[in-house]
Design an enzyme around this catalytic site. Structure first.
Site, mmCIF file in Angstrom:
data_model
loop_
_atom_site.group_PDB
_atom_site.id
_atom_site.type_symbol
_atom_site.label_atom_id
_atom_site.label_comp_id
_atom_site.label_asym_id
_atom_site.label_seq_id
_atom_site.Cartn_x
_atom_site.Cartn_y
_atom_site.Cartn_z
ATOM 1 N N ASP A 76 -0.117 5.173 1.031
ATOM 2 C CA ASP A 76 -0.301 6.110 2.147
ATOM 3 C C ASP A 76 -0.373 5.377 3.481
ATOM 4 O OD1 ASP A 76 -0.536 8.716 0.815
ATOM 5 O OD2 ASP A 76 -2.330 7.863 -0.110
ATOM 6 N N ASP B 217 0.866 -1.170 0.000
ATOM 7 C CA ASP B 217 0.000 0.000 0.000
ATOM 8 C C ASP B 217 0.912 1.232 0.000
ATOM 9 O OD1 ASP B 217 -2.391 1.646 0.604
ATOM 10 O OD2 ASP B 217 -1.382 1.890 2.536
ATOM 11 N N ASP C 124 -1.312 -0.692 5.975
ATOM 12 C CA ASP C 124 -1.555 -0.124 7.303
ATOM 13 C C ASP C 124 -3.021 -0.095 7.678
ATOM 14 O OD1 ASP C 124 -2.000 1.928 5.309
ATOM 15 O OD2 ASP C 124 -2.167 3.347 6.960
#
Length: 216
Positions: free
Chosen positions: A11, A9, A165
């Site tokens: 961001d 991922d 995250d």
């Protein structure tokens, strides 16, 4: 080598942008006279495609106003774009994985234009072999991004690893039959990530690096 393809991922996993995203969403709402979402609600939608994110962050917002909020969000986020930095240790980690022979890719809630801009400003564009964005595929946790990346590289789910995250990343991996790692230094709290059953949940990039050295 356990995993031939490692998908990140963007961001909150590679780039320390969670705070800027939350503040940009809240500022966009205020600009339009809307009640801004709480920090917790705004953090929860990070990683989703923008329109899906707005639907979750502002459930009472009429659909005809989505693009107004989206445009204001983009303006606020772009004004801070140059301030954003990679998490410490990310660039060396990517170099180490590439040197070990892993193929590297990105699956992100960003648009293609947004990802290309972020890759340029961070200097990471040469480190990734492929990527998928939310304006090209179904939003997470739909498995389309991972399925297309596996097809592009000609690898199976058993040799693919997703790192993110948010619970959206872990659920996308589960839906694709792919193993997942959580990182607890981004948008979603550790307890939420662990509840979705990742292989491991790293507290910081150093812990993530050590797990990958040992298990990837």
């Amino acid at each position: 080598m356990r995993y031939e393809l490692i998908v990140f991922d963007w961001d909150g996993t590679l780039m320390d942008s969670t705070g800027a995203i939350v503040e940009s969403i809240q500022a966009a709402a205020r600009d339009l006279g809307l009640e801004p979402p709480s920090i917790e609600r705004a953090q929860h939608i990070i990683g989703l495609g923008l329109l899906d994110a707005l639907r979750h962050a502002m459930p009472d917002l009429p659909r005809e106003r989505y693009m107004d909020v989206a445009e204001r969000y983009r303006q606020h986020f772009l004004s801070r774009d140059r301030e954003l930095q990679l998490f410490e240790g990310i660039a060396p980690l990517l170099d180490e994985l590439a040197a070990a022979g892993h193929a590297l890719a990105v699956a992100t809630g960003k648009t293609r234009k947004g990802l290309e801009r972020a890759m340029r400003t961070s200097g990471l564009q040469a480190r990734f072999h492929a990527s998928r964005c939310a304006d090209e595929c179904h939003s997470k946790p739909n498995p389309q991004m991972l399925e297309e990346l596996m097809q592009e590289f000609g690898v199976g789910a058993d040799v693919t690893l997703m790192i993110g995250d948010t619970t959206h990343d872990i659920l996308m991996a589960r839906n694709a039959g792919v193993g997942a790692l959580g990182v607890a230094y981004g948008a979603h709290p550790r307890e939420q990530l662990v509840a979705e059953g990742p292989l491991f949940c790293a507290e910081d990039v150093a812990q993530l690096t050590q797990w990958l050295r040992t298990h990837a």
